[in-house]
Design a protein around this motif. Structure first.
Motif, PDB file in Angstrom:
ATOM      1  N   UNK A 123       0.802  -1.212   0.000  1.00 29.00           N
ATOM      2  CA  UNK A 123       0.000   0.000   0.000  1.00 29.00           C
ATOM      3  C   UNK A 123       0.844   1.275   0.000  1.00 29.00           C
ATOM      4  N   UNK A 148      10.431  -3.306   4.057  1.00 30.19           N
ATOM      5  CA  UNK A 148      10.295  -4.004   5.340  1.00 30.19           C
ATOM      6  C   UNK A 148      11.298  -5.145   5.399  1.00 30.19           C
ATOM      7  N   UNK A 175       9.695 -10.889  17.045  1.00 30.13           N
ATOM      8  CA  UNK A 175       9.138 -10.054  15.973  1.00 30.13           C
ATOM      9  C   UNK A 175       8.386  -8.870  16.556  1.00 30.13           C
ATOM     10  N   UNK A 189      11.904  -7.016  16.026  1.00 28.51           N
ATOM     11  CA  UNK A 189      12.071  -7.021  14.565  1.00 28.51           C
ATOM     12  C   UNK A 189      11.082  -6.111  13.852  1.00 28.51           C
ATOM     13  N   UNK A 190       9.794  -6.207  14.203  1.00 31.39           N
ATOM     14  CA  UNK A 190       8.807  -5.408  13.469  1.00 31.39           C
ATOM     15  C   UNK A 190       8.986  -3.907  13.721  1.00 31.39           C
ATOM     16  N   UNK A 242      12.238  -2.820  11.813  1.00 31.54           N
ATOM     17  CA  UNK A 242      12.398  -3.049  10.378  1.00 31.54           C
ATOM     18  C   UNK A 242      11.160  -2.775   9.543  1.00 31.54           C
ATOM     19  N   UNK A 243      10.207  -2.031  10.077  1.00 30.53           N
ATOM     20  CA  UNK A 243       9.134  -1.515   9.230  1.00 30.53           C
ATOM     21  C   UNK A 243       9.042  -0.014   9.491  1.00 30.53           C
ATOM     22  N   UNK A 244       8.547   0.709   8.502  1.00 29.06           N
ATOM     23  CA  UNK A 244       8.417   2.145   8.666  1.00 29.06           C
ATOM     24  C   UNK A 244       7.019   2.487   9.171  1.00 29.06           C
ATOM     25  N   UNK A 249       3.701   4.502   9.107  1.00 26.32           N
ATOM     26  CA  UNK A 249       2.893   5.285   8.173  1.00 26.32           C
ATOM     27  C   UNK A 249       1.627   5.671   8.911  1.00 26.32           C
ATOM     28  N   UNK A 255      -4.275  -0.608   5.588  1.00 27.25           N
ATOM     29  CA  UNK A 255      -3.210  -1.600   5.788  1.00 27.25           C
ATOM     30  C   UNK A 255      -1.898  -0.848   5.975  1.00 27.25           C
ATOM     31  N   UNK A 256      -1.364  -0.854   7.178  1.00 23.61           N
ATOM     32  CA  UNK A 256      -0.066  -0.240   7.415  1.00 23.61           C
ATOM     33  C   UNK A 256       1.013  -1.262   7.075  1.00 23.61           C
ATOM     34  N   UNK A 257       2.259  -0.808   6.892  1.00 20.87           N
ATOM     35  CA  UNK A 257       3.323  -1.764   6.575  1.00 20.87           C
ATOM     36  C   UNK A 257       3.445  -2.871   7.621  1.00 20.87           C
ATOM     37  N   UNK A 260       0.093  -6.784   8.530  1.00 24.62           N
ATOM     38  CA  UNK A 260       0.123  -8.228   8.303  1.00 24.62           C
ATOM     39  C   UNK A 260       1.261  -8.908   9.086  1.00 24.62           C
ATOM     40  N   UNK A 261       2.480  -8.311   9.113  1.00 15.22           N
ATOM     41  CA  UNK A 261       3.524  -8.931   9.936  1.00 15.22           C
ATOM     42  C   UNK A 261       3.095  -9.110  11.395  1.00 15.22           C
TER      43      UNK A 261
END
Lengths: 504, 312, 142
Positions: free
Chosen positions: A187, A192, C21, C25-26, C29-31, C33, C38-40, C43-44
């Motif tokens: 999206x 990631x 995670x 980790x999450x 390693x995710x940005x 928003x 659905x944010x980055x 789902x993780x």
């Protein structure tokens, strides 16, 4: 219907000696690259496209179609003979193909794969030829909401492959889905889990993970067993001659499995986004469920298991061209490559293709049917060759196969990083199998994950994240109901389905 | 026309370069890295150029795909190889410029890490809608969106989303933006009636001809050659544009004669009828070979423009 | 180790991975928003919670079959390490040096003694690879 003269003109263009020759070369090349793990027909087509620039358009397209079709069967060869699929979509073929090869009937199993592949392919080609335009219009009705529901349905087949422990199966599915989230998010396009490796920006390579988990893990296991038992011939041919043939009554007994496979493959091929690997597993799960039970059990060398998977994954190819020729939208990477081949010859796939290029399209149809015949003939020859190669001892076959996996993945991922990823996947796959976590479930969840996340994000925007708005999408609702029914139907007989996911 | 002046400038550079510097030649096979996987527009284009360059110069040019992050993976590697003209990279400006703008600290290269050899083509980005849509231009789309409570617009790259957000900010249209993976997917959603408008970079042209789609605006800084009557987004009153260029670069510090020789070889390959035709067919645009200086300036200007897009 | 113990341990490993995670980790390693359904990390996070919960269930119930064979695992570990070394070697010395050496080591690991077959694996397979990739496909090897 177009004028008869255009149809006949196109067909007569197809059946020329030059065309025949290039189709034959394409099919032979496709079977070879398909049989080498990691290198597949897609890569061979991409390499071949610039060389087709100088050819006549029909010859060029026929040649590329030949490669693609050859690869459909090629992937099944190592899947049956050494339990390592040459292309990801042949993964399900190992389930029954390899046990049959182990019991001394490798040629028979490969031949069944060949027959089923050509049967499924021809069936979907005939659907394409007769119904491309109306079906393409129907496929357009599948928007993000419907595709998302279709993804949920595809996930539901996992429940038929989950093995003896529901918890372990669900863990494998969650882990596979998690791996699919590596790379840019659909999206917002933010990276990631790439840990500084830009190779992971577009996600973990499907080829590297599939070849690692399915092929390399098996090669590792076989090297260990070869060391324990001493070098043995890789395959012992049982009784030759008649035992290696597929009789007509055997072929006929697979008719339902193949018809179901062709149907599943054609439907999933006409709708962009699901792919042939899922189609093969879906068909396998359906065949297992619907088997009359008068042969060997599924997973122990049942011809119908081979027939179901190979007819389904091959049917996807013909059906991929339905949206391509009908409305100009590619349903897969292979179809996208054909678009670029059309393009460099100045032909625009699109709504007017049948009007402006009718003769070429019917020429292509002729070439496709010819390629199926070639696949059958050349396949008969090449399976004899491969059966001979595979009589070499394991000490030669497995080190060589590992080397091929290295190079295949190196080429398709564009560097050694992909090879490293493949090795990690192999170790994880080995550990999962040893500890009883179904690798197949992991792979399917991983394959479907990216498309699922993307279509879910689109569907949420379109529906304003309000489930009530689903009422405006009857196809999606129907698919969700079918998915729920499938889960119940497959899960009820789960005790009979153990072998698919459990370690051997 | 802008392109014609560009062509003239290039022809002049080529002539002078050709006389003085024809003596550089590679000491082995030249690698052309493509920042995308097999089968895309960039891949097809790169392979055609490589083939044409090889035939014209006698150099052995080997194409390798290095996919990942819209070219980021490839350029990351390219920045680390020796600057001897034996390794070239082909990419698209937008993903590179966006990443350099948004996350400069994580990207291990800068614009100055490369010597820019040549442009290849400008992708013509359009905003299109179905023929029977109740609007014909951006103002109409905005009005429709307000009336409907949010028009669905499909895009396939970050800058397109930003452009729509920019217009949204100026007009409060309330667009609902649908993120897709490719032109093909956008087209499918548009034709299927799942979205109201979509971006597209060429695949839509046959549908304009067949009358199934109409063009709302050009998202580039200039109008499109095939639709000279459709105004750009800028001309329609929103001061913003997106210009994705395909270009070829090499690691910084290339010897001057190698730079000129390779740039000329690329220009020659692009000027050949076969490549021109192929670019027309696949990209629906004419090849452009701006030469090293202009390519560099184009990237620097592009970085500034992307900065505006992101409001930085 | 007995199968139930292995089942418990593997369950704990997945649960621990899920926790790692979520905790580390999450977020790292995710940005982040601030808009969209659905944010980055959406789902993780779902997957991580599933792994944590299902892993704990697995550790508690310890169900399902296990097929661990320690001799086999040992050889697989050696083969995997050799393969990792081969990847490094291909990057450092190229395929034409590393390929035959790697094949030779694997053949020795299996215990093949017949010269013809050793030759086939050590010289034949790399030669075929070279022919297919460089000569037929026109692609470079590492």
């Amino acid at each position: 219907m177009p004028e008869l003269s255009i149809v006949l003109g196109g067909l007569s263009d197809a059946f020329t000696l030059v065309n025949l020759l290039f189709v034959a070369i394409g099919v032979a090349a496709g079977q070879m690259v398909g049989a080498i793990p990691g290198i597949g027909p897609i890569m061979a087509m991409a390499i071949a496209i610039p060389f087709t620039f100088a050819m006549d358009p029909l010859v060029a397209i026929s040649f590329l179609v030949g490669i693609n079709k050859g690869g459909l069967f090629g992937g099944a060869i190592p899947a049956v003979l050494i339990n390592t699929p040459g292309t990801p979509d042949a993964a399900a073929t190992t389930l029954d193909g390899y046990p049959l090869a182990r019991s001394g009937k490798p040629v028979k199993a490969t031949r069944m794969a060949l027959f089923a592949s050509v049967t499924g392919d021809t069936a979907s080609d005939l659907v394409l030829i007769t119904l491309a335009a109306p079906l393409a219009g129907l496929a357009l009705k599948m928007g993000p909401v419907e595709i998302c529901a279709l993804m949920v349905f595809a996930f539901s087949i996992i429940s038929g492959l989950i093995g003896d422990s529901l918890v372990k199966g669900l863990i494998a599915a969650a882990a596979g889905l998690l791996l699919a989230t590596v790379g840019l998010d659909p999206e917002h396009g933010t990276p990631r889990f790439y840990f500084g490796y830009f190779e992971l920006y577009d996600g973990a390579s499907l080829v590297a993970v599939a070849i690692g988990m399915l092929a390399v893990a098996e090669i590792f296991r076989r090297i260990a067993s070869a060391r324990r038992a001493g070098p043995q011939p890789t395959i012992t041919l049982g009784a030759g001659g008649a035992e290696q043939r597929v009789s007509f009554s055997e072929y006929w007994s697979c008719r339902f499995a193949m018809a179901r496979g062709a149907l599943i493959g054609t439907v999933l091929g006409a709708i962009p986004g699901i792919g042939s690997t899922a189609a093969a597993y879906m068909s396998y799960a359906a065949a297992k469920k619907g088997d009359p039970g008068n042969g060997p059990a599924f997973g122990e060398g049942n011809l119908r298991g081979i027939a179901a998977t190979e007819s389904a994954n091959s049917a996807v190819m013909g059906a991929n061209l339905i949206p391509l020729l009908g409305i100009g939208i590619p349903g897969s990477i292979g179809a996208a490559l054909l678009i670029s081949a059309f393009n460099i010859h100045g032909i625009q796939p699109g709504p007017l293709l049948f009007q402006t290029q009718g003769r070429l399209i019917y020429g292509l149809f002729g070439a496709m049917l010819m390629a199926n015949l070639m696949n059958l003939l050349i396949g008969q020859l090449s399976l004899r060759l491969w059966a001979r190669v595979i009589r070499a001892p394991e000490s030669v076959i497995f080190p060589s196969a590992l080397l091929f996996c290295f190079i295949g993945v190196y080429l398709s991922t564009g560097g050694l990083f992909g090879v490293g990823l493949m090795l990690v996947a192999a170790v994880v796959g080995y550990a999962m199998t040893a500890l009883g976590y179904p690798v197949i479930v992991f792979i399917i969840a991983f394959f479907l994950g990216a498309g699922f996340e993307s279509s879910l994000s689109q569907a949420l925007v379109i529906l304003d994240a309000n489930p009530v708005n689903l009422l405006g999408h009857p196809i999606a609702l129907a698919l969700l109901v079918v998915a729920a029914v499938t889960v119940v139907w497959l899960a009820r007989g789960r005790n009979g389905l153990d072998s698919a996911g459990s370690p051997d | 026309m802008k392109i014609k002046t560009l062509l003239a400038a290039v022809a002049a550079t080529c002539l002078s370069a050709g006389v003085a510097l024809a003596d550089w030649s590679p000491s082995g096979p030249v690698k052309l890295w493509i920042g995308f996987g097999a089968g895309g527009e960039t891949d097809t284009l790169g392979r055609l150029i490589a083939k044409e360059m090889g035939e014209a110069t006698g150099w052995n040019i080997v194409v390798e795909n290095k996919p990942g992050g819209g070219g980021i993976a490839m350029f990351t590697q390219l920045a680390t190889v020796p600057a001897d003209g034996m390794t070239l990279g082909m990419g698209v400006t937008m993903p590179v410029l966006v990443n350099l703008t948004v996350r400069p600290d994580e990207i291990p290269f800068k614009l100055a890490s490369f010597d820019y050899l040549n442009t290849v083509a400008l992708a013509q980005l359009a905003i299109v809608a179905k023929k029977d849509a109740p609007f014909d231009d951006l103002a109409g789309l905005v009005a429709y969106s307000k009336e409907k409570g949010g028009a669905l617009v499909a895009f396939d790259a970050k800058p397109q989303e930003l452009l729509m957000n920019f217009i949204d900010g100026e007009t409060e249209a309330g667009f609902k933006l649908v993120s897709t993976k490719s032109s093909a997917e956008e087209l499918q959603q548009l034709l299927g009636g799942h979205v109201d408008a979509a971006f597209n970079a060429g695949a839509h042209i046959p549908y304009l001809e067949s009358g199934e789609l109409k063009m709302i605006a050009s998202a580039n800084a200039s109008r499109h050659s095939y639709a000279p009557d459709t105004a750009t987004v800028q001309e329609q009153g929103h001061d913003i544009y997106v210009d994705p260029w395909f270009y070829i670069a090499a690691p910084a510090g290339l010897p001057e004669e190698a730079k000129m020789a390779i740039s000329k070889a690329i220009s020659d390959a692009l000027a050949s009828d076969a490549t021109k035709e192929a670019i027309m067919n696949t990209m629906h645009t004419e090849p452009s070979m701006a030469g090293p200086e202009d390519t560099k300036m184009m990237l620097e200007a592009g970085l500034k423009n992307v900065g505006t897009l992101f409001g930085k | 180790m007995t199968p139930p113990l292995l089942n418990r341990l593997s369950g704990l490993a997945f649960a621990g991975f899920g926790a790692a995670l979520l905790l580390w980790l999450i977020p790292a390693h995710t940005e982040t928003v601030s808009y969209g359904f659905m944010r980055p990390d959406t789902l993780p996070k779902v997957c991580a919670w599933a792994l944590l919960a299902l892993g704990l269930v697995q550790a508690a119930l310890a169900g399902g079959g296990v097929a661990v064979d320690f001799y086999e695992t040992g050889i697989v570990a050696i083969t995997a390490l050799l393969s990792a070394a081969a990847v490094w070697g291909m990057g450092r010395f190229g395929f034409l040096v590393t390929g035959p050496v790697f094949a030779a080591v694997l053949v020795a690991l299996i215990g093949e003694r017949r010269p013809v077959w050793i030759l086939a694996a050590v010289a034949g397979a790399p030669a075929i690879t070279w022919l297919v990739v460089v000569w037929l496909l026109g692609r470079p090897l590492p």
